[in-house]
Design a protein around this motif. Structure first.
Motif, PDB file in Angstrom:
ATOM      1  N   MET A   1      10.980  -1.469   1.068  1.00 61.15           N
ATOM      2  CA  MET A   1       9.953  -2.382   1.572  1.00 61.15           C
ATOM      3  C   MET A   1       8.682  -2.219   0.737  1.00 61.15           C
ATOM      4  SD  MET A   1       8.226  -2.453   5.343  1.00 61.15           S
ATOM      5  CE  MET A   1       9.822  -2.576   6.109  1.00 61.15           C
ATOM      6  N   THR A   2       8.009  -3.304   0.452  1.00 65.06           N
ATOM      7  CA  THR A   2       6.769  -3.248  -0.299  1.00 65.06           C
ATOM      8  C   THR A   2       5.675  -2.635   0.556  1.00 65.06           C
ATOM      9  OG1 THR A   2       7.440  -5.290  -1.384  1.00 65.06           O
ATOM     10  CG2 THR A   2       5.160  -4.616  -1.653  1.00 65.06           C
ATOM     11  N   THR A   3       4.874  -1.795  -0.055  1.00 67.35           N
ATOM     12  CA  THR A   3       3.741  -1.214   0.669  1.00 67.35           C
ATOM     13  C   THR A   3       2.454  -1.615  -0.027  1.00 67.35           C
ATOM     14  OG1 THR A   3       3.925   0.823  -0.624  1.00 67.35           O
ATOM     15  CG2 THR A   3       5.069   0.753   1.481  1.00 67.35           C
ATOM     16  N   VAL A   4       1.339  -1.409   0.631  1.00 67.99           N
ATOM     17  CA  VAL A   4       0.050  -1.785   0.063  1.00 67.99           C
ATOM     18  C   VAL A   4      -0.878  -0.589   0.089  1.00 67.99           C
ATOM     19  CG1 VAL A   4       0.309  -4.171   0.804  1.00 67.99           C
ATOM     20  CG2 VAL A   4      -0.855  -2.565   2.275  1.00 67.99           C
ATOM     21  N   ASP A   5      -2.009  -0.747  -0.579  1.00 68.18           N
ATOM     22  CA  ASP A   5      -3.028   0.291  -0.623  1.00 68.18           C
ATOM     23  C   ASP A   5      -3.588   0.498   0.775  1.00 68.18           C
ATOM     24  OD1 ASP A   5      -5.137   1.924  -1.081  1.00 68.18           O
ATOM     25  OD2 ASP A   5      -6.043   0.719  -2.657  1.00 68.18           O
ATOM     26  N   LYS A   6      -3.450   1.735   1.308  1.00 69.02           N
ATOM     27  CA  LYS A   6      -3.886   1.987   2.674  1.00 69.02           C
ATOM     28  C   LYS A   6      -5.175   2.804   2.725  1.00 69.02           C
ATOM     29  CE  LYS A   6       0.731   1.555   4.606  1.00 69.02           C
ATOM     30  NZ  LYS A   6       1.792   2.153   5.420  1.00 69.02           N
ATOM     31  N   ARG A   7      -5.927   2.878   1.643  1.00 69.71           N
ATOM     32  CA  ARG A   7      -7.195   3.597   1.679  1.00 69.71           C
ATOM     33  C   ARG A   7      -8.157   2.934   2.660  1.00 69.71           C
ATOM     34  NH1 ARG A   7      -8.816   3.117  -4.400  1.00 69.71           N
ATOM     35  NH2 ARG A   7      -8.045   1.030  -3.880  1.00 69.71           N
ATOM     36  N   GLN A  13      -4.303  -7.162  -0.039  1.00 70.94           N
ATOM     37  CA  GLN A  13      -4.007  -7.959  -1.217  1.00 70.94           C
ATOM     38  C   GLN A  13      -2.731  -8.750  -0.992  1.00 70.94           C
ATOM     39  OE1 GLN A  13      -6.139  -7.986  -3.883  1.00 70.94           O
ATOM     40  NE2 GLN A  13      -7.440  -6.606  -2.666  1.00 70.94           N
ATOM     41  N   SER A  14      -2.701  -9.970  -1.487  1.00 67.59           N
ATOM     42  CA  SER A  14      -1.488 -10.780  -1.357  1.00 67.59           C
ATOM     43  C   SER A  14      -0.379 -10.183  -2.209  1.00 67.59           C
ATOM     44  CB  SER A  14      -1.747 -12.218  -1.803  1.00 67.59           C
ATOM     45  OG  SER A  14      -0.531 -12.955  -1.788  1.00 67.59           O
ATOM     46  N   LEU A  15       0.766  -9.968  -1.604  1.00 70.16           N
ATOM     47  CA  LEU A  15       1.930  -9.438  -2.301  1.00 70.16           C
ATOM     48  C   LEU A  15       2.984 -10.524  -2.542  1.00 70.16           C
ATOM     49  CD1 LEU A  15       2.290  -6.124  -0.241  1.00 70.16           C
ATOM     50  CD2 LEU A  15       1.131  -6.447  -2.437  1.00 70.16           C
ATOM     51  N   TRP A  16       2.599 -11.743  -2.265  1.00 67.47           N
ATOM     52  CA  TRP A  16       3.550 -12.865  -2.419  1.00 67.47           C
ATOM     53  C   TRP A  16       3.902 -13.045  -3.898  1.00 67.47           C
ATOM     54  CZ3 TRP A  16       5.522 -15.819   1.616  1.00 67.47           C
ATOM     55  CH2 TRP A  16       6.316 -16.914   1.242  1.00 67.47           C
ATOM     56  N   ASP A  17       5.170 -13.104  -4.186  1.00 70.72           N
ATOM     57  CA  ASP A  17       5.681 -13.278  -5.547  1.00 70.72           C
ATOM     58  C   ASP A  17       6.317 -14.665  -5.624  1.00 70.72           C
ATOM     59  OD1 ASP A  17       7.134 -13.305  -7.921  1.00 70.72           O
ATOM     60  OD2 ASP A  17       7.738 -11.208  -7.758  1.00 70.72           O
ATOM     61  N   ASP A  18       5.645 -15.587  -6.325  1.00 77.40           N
ATOM     62  CA  ASP A  18       6.148 -16.958  -6.404  1.00 77.40           C
ATOM     63  C   ASP A  18       7.531 -17.024  -7.029  1.00 77.40           C
ATOM     64  OD1 ASP A  18       4.015 -18.333  -5.181  1.00 77.40           O
ATOM     65  OD2 ASP A  18       2.842 -18.260  -7.018  1.00 77.40           O
ATOM     66  N   ALA A  19       7.749 -16.174  -8.041  1.00 81.23           N
ATOM     67  CA  ALA A  19       9.054 -16.194  -8.707  1.00 81.23           C
ATOM     68  C   ALA A  19      10.154 -15.761  -7.748  1.00 81.23           C
ATOM     69  CB  ALA A  19       9.019 -15.278  -9.930  1.00 81.23           C
ATOM     70  N   SER A  34       7.521 -12.237   6.772  1.00 84.68           N
ATOM     71  CA  SER A  34       7.512 -11.273   7.878  1.00 84.68           C
ATOM     72  C   SER A  34       7.544  -9.847   7.352  1.00 84.68           C
ATOM     73  CB  SER A  34       8.719 -11.515   8.786  1.00 84.68           C
ATOM     74  OG  SER A  34       8.708 -12.823   9.308  1.00 84.68           O
ATOM     75  N   ASN A  35       8.416  -9.586   6.392  1.00 81.56           N
ATOM     76  CA  ASN A  35       8.524  -8.232   5.843  1.00 81.56           C
ATOM     77  C   ASN A  35       7.253  -7.815   5.121  1.00 81.56           C
ATOM     78  OD1 ASN A  35      12.073  -8.473   4.947  1.00 81.56           O
ATOM     79  ND2 ASN A  35      11.097  -8.079   6.905  1.00 81.56           N
ATOM     80  N   LEU A  36       6.624  -8.747   4.430  1.00 83.29           N
ATOM     81  CA  LEU A  36       5.359  -8.429   3.774  1.00 83.29           C
ATOM     82  C   LEU A  36       4.289  -8.086   4.808  1.00 83.29           C
ATOM     83  CD1 LEU A  36       5.100 -11.122   0.919  1.00 83.29           C
ATOM     84  CD2 LEU A  36       5.800  -8.725   0.732  1.00 83.29           C
ATOM     85  N   VAL A  78       8.798  -6.968  12.611  1.00 85.09           N
ATOM     86  CA  VAL A  78       8.665  -7.871  11.465  1.00 85.09           C
ATOM     87  C   VAL A  78       8.801  -7.142  10.134  1.00 85.09           C
ATOM     88  CG1 VAL A  78       7.322  -9.647  12.657  1.00 85.09           C
ATOM     89  CG2 VAL A  78       6.130  -7.741  11.560  1.00 85.09           C
ATOM     90  N   GLY A  79       8.451  -5.867  10.098  1.00 88.01           N
ATOM     91  CA  GLY A  79       8.548  -5.135   8.845  1.00 88.01           C
ATOM     92  C   GLY A  79       9.966  -4.872   8.389  1.00 88.01           C
ATOM     93  N   SER A  80      10.868  -4.706   9.336  1.00 90.80           N
ATOM     94  CA  SER A  80      12.252  -4.349   8.990  1.00 90.80           C
ATOM     95  C   SER A  80      13.268  -5.412   9.394  1.00 90.80           C
ATOM     96  CB  SER A  80      12.619  -3.019   9.656  1.00 90.80           C
ATOM     97  OG  SER A  80      12.455  -3.107  11.069  1.00 90.80           O
TER      98      SER A  80
END
Length: 702
Positions: A1-7, A13-19, A34-36, A78-80
């Motif tokens: 699963m993709t994670t983000v900066d949790k500081r 930040q948007s993690l959406w990958d158009d490709a 949902s997973n994002l 939603v994450g899993s």
């Protein structure tokens, strides 16, 4: 699963990958979105929130296009979530439901109509939140529980704050229990405010919507980031929660205090079922438990329904003073403090119950806050205890924000009760599968990285137990932990490097066990070595090594187990993995056989001492467990092969033919015996020896 900066303070930040999204169907984009969203706890916690999309599908009966709602199913995360986690419903039938609605007093009955709206025989049950998504006139809807938004929603002037931060972009609705009526409220808001992009629900969370999956996802992030920026600006330079009145203990001391408290608390809260503990001393927790506002804010309880259902109406704050180190006084006062909490909870039930309310549930606290130390949570299993703690951290974040810019408001008591004892929630609880036979039990397995240790751990884990593996071989321990965690979940497997002959190492292992899981129910004493030598060639060092590990080591591990089990006052099971050689003499193995005999007699003595406390002590006697066993590697294998005049390949065959049943004994066979002796199947057995040797008359106990 993709994670983000949790500081802290880092923006989403948007993690959406158009490709990656190119070529996805609308339901596949829903899953991706949902997973994002679920990958970051700043957006929503485990099991919290839900997502949906409306799209055209081919009706399996008519072949024509049908508008279908895809929405997270009941109990999902939603994450899993995967595709089979979404419920699918005909939109025309959901709209037709409005004709069945008899008003707010009857809204629960609407859940019973949802299965009639199912598209394509989807077995996934639709959740109570389905109408909240169905009637929003947009293709994509996100409902999240971000801390920054709930801090607004749980503030006394939440409506004004929403307008201040978001203007007309995001609306506001007063508190309403999730259900059909709230779905109609959302529809009415959308129709009356067509330019709005979402709504804050008082004491609940955030709804956002759009006609495109990516737009909906990025809108959700944008709104949360605006709230985060607002709180950062308003709280900059201000001490949280009125500032600190306690200093945190150093981490080793915090864990030492937690190790002393958790088994005692566990004993009090495990009356109906065995409970598992979790400890959290993160920065956010310590900031709260050390603060001036700890007592008044904790007493208000949580706001968001998801928080509340996981953490109960309010936590129990323990009167620990880290400066005075009054641990003994806190332990002495626990019985009265826990009794007072139960009495208060029962009074809350009596004040709020309805004629048809379910019976009073477990009146014990879930969350325990300890100044200078951290937070302890107890639940029916490790994952639930951990998740409950995570939800209370969310509540802490909410209280921090709300109390900094306004006045924090917990959920009104009657509303809290109506959610906790909601008949629909009760029905969900009644549908839960029956607990496994070792659910809530905690086991320590010494020699845990070997064949018998791993097989026993796997057997216990399969029956719902939590297991700590202890072993002197750190490399083998890491490999065992990886394998067992992959098979059963990282929540329920822990490891510790431990030499059973080192008194300090044994004590440290039990402290770690108490902090990781809350206590102990089962000890499997399995650490072992083996040696073979004629008596003339048996050195004093070899003799002492056998006695140190197989006798003294079992004594040290058992003594510590008895101390912990008596603190809990819940009984327990001790299983010694001894050997046929403890009963039947063997040539060229006097040190090993004598040490094993000592081990068996120690078990008998402990059975006598433990009986009055409900502590059962039994022995499994294996013989010739070659496969997967580390003691059958190297010199021991060579020595035994030499003793019996065979080679390595012939030794297992020799042992099999020597047995009465002519069968090989495997680690899984010993594990099955260790399971029987630890489970309630043997609840009336103590002081027994169970031979698992394929039959050896010299080892008959009578």
């Amino acid at each position: 699963m993709t994670t983000v900066d949790k500081r802290l303070h880092a923006r989403l930040q948007s993690l959406w990958d158009d490709a990656r999204a190119a070529g996805m169907s609308e339901p596949e984009k829903l899953l991706y979105r949902s997973n994002l969203l679920g990958s970051d706890k700043r957006i929503t916690n485990y099991g919290g929130g839900n997502t949906s999309c409306k799209c055209t599908e081919v009706d399996p009966l008519t072949g024509a296009g049908a508008e279908v709602l895809w929405v997270k199913g009941s109990g999902g995360d939603v994450g899993s979530i995967r595709m089979d986690g979404f419920a699918t419903l005909y939109m025309d039938k959901l709209r037709a439901l409005k004709g069945k609605y008899r008003g707010v007093d009857f809204e629960d009955e609407m859940v019973g109509y949802l299965p009639h709206c199912t598209f394509n025989l989807n077995p996934r049950a639709a959740s109570i939140d389905t109408p909240l998504h169905a009637y929003v006139p947009k293709a994509h809807v996100d409902h999240m529980h971000p801390d920054a938004i709930i801090a607004i929603a749980a503030s006394k002037n939440s409506k004004a704050l929403t307008a201040e931060i978001f203007g007309d972009e995001i609306g506001w609705l007063p508190w309403k229990k999730p259900g059909y009526e709230l779905g109609l409220w959302l529809e009415k808001f959308c129709l009356e405010n067509p330019e709005a992009k979402g709504v804050v629900l008082e004491s609940h969370g955030l709804f956002t919507w759009a006609d495109d999956a990516k737009d909906c996802y990025e809108l959700t992030l944008e709104i949360i980031n605006k709230a985060m920026a607002y709180f950062d600006d308003k709280t900059k330079g201000k001490p949280a929660f009125g500032g600190a009145v306690h200093d945190s203990l150093a981490r080793p001391e915090r864990r030492k205090v937690a190790a002393a408290l958790m088994p005692v608390i566990r004993g009090f809260v495990s009356g109906n079922q065995h409970m598992v503990g979790h400890f959290d001393d993160s920065e956010a927790v310590l900031e709260f438990v050390n603060s001036a506002q700890l007592q008044p804010l904790a007493a208000l309880g949580t706001s968001c329904p998801d928080h509340f259902l996981r953490t109960k109406i309010r936590p129990l704050v323990l009167g620990f003073d880290p400066a005075a180190m009054n641990l003994d006084a806190v332990l002495a006062g626990l019985p009265d403090q826990i009794a007072a909490y139960r009495k208060d909870y029962a009074a809350y039930y009596d004040r709020c119950k309805h004629d048809n309310s379910p019976a009073l549930r477990d009146p014990n606290a879930v969350v325990y806050l300890v100044p200078g130390v951290g937070m302890i949570t107890f639940a029916k299993d490790k994952a639930t205890a951990r998740i409950s703690g995570e939800f209370y951290v969310n509540a802490i974040n909410v209280m921090r924000g709300a109390s900094a810019v306004s006045e924090y408001c917990g959920l009104p008591e009657q509303e809290a009760f109506d959610i906790e004892y909601w008949l629909l929630e009760e029905a969900k609880l009644q549908r839960m599968p029956k607990p496994k036979s070792l659910a809530g039990r905690v086991a320590l397995v010494t020699g845990g990285a070997g064949g018998i240790g791993m097989a026993t751990a796997a057997r216990y884990l399969a029956e719902g137990a939590c297991v700590m593996l202890a072993d002197i071989d750190e490399g083998a321990l890491a490999s065992a932990a990886t394998a067992l965690s992959q098979a059963h979940s990282g929540d329920v497997v822990r490891t510790i490097a431990m030499n059973v002959t080192d008194e300090a190492a044994v004590a440290a292992a039990y402290d770690a066990l108490a902090v990781e899981f809350g206590g102990l129910d089962i000890l499997v004493s399995n650490a072992g070595i083996a040696s073979s030598a004629p008596i003339e060639e048996t050195t004093l060092d070899l003799w002492n090594k056998n006695m140190s590990i197989l006798s003294t080591g079992y004594f040290l591990v058992s003594r510590a187990a008895f101390t912990l089990l008596r603190k809990q006052a819940m009984g327990g099971a001790v299983v010694f993995v001894a050997s046929k050689n403890g009963l039947a003499a063997s040539p060229n193995a006097s040190a090993y056989c004598t040490a094993k005999a000592s081990e068996i007699h120690l078990a008998r003595c402990l059975a006598l001492e433990g009986a009055e406390a409900g502590i059962r002590v039994n022995v499994v006697n294996p013989d010739a467990v070659l496969r997967g066993s580390r003691i059958w590697q190297g010199e021991w294998l060579d020595q035994r092969a030499s003793t019996y005049g065979t080679d390595k390949q012939g030794l297992e065959e020799m042992y099999r033919n020597r047995s009465m049943l002519k069968r090989s004994v495997l680690p899984e066979d010993i594990a099955e015996a260790a399971y029987f002796l630890a489970s309630d199947l043997s609840a009336k057995s103590t002081g027994n020896i169970l031979n698992v040797d394929a039959g050896n008359k010299e080892a008959f106990t009578r």
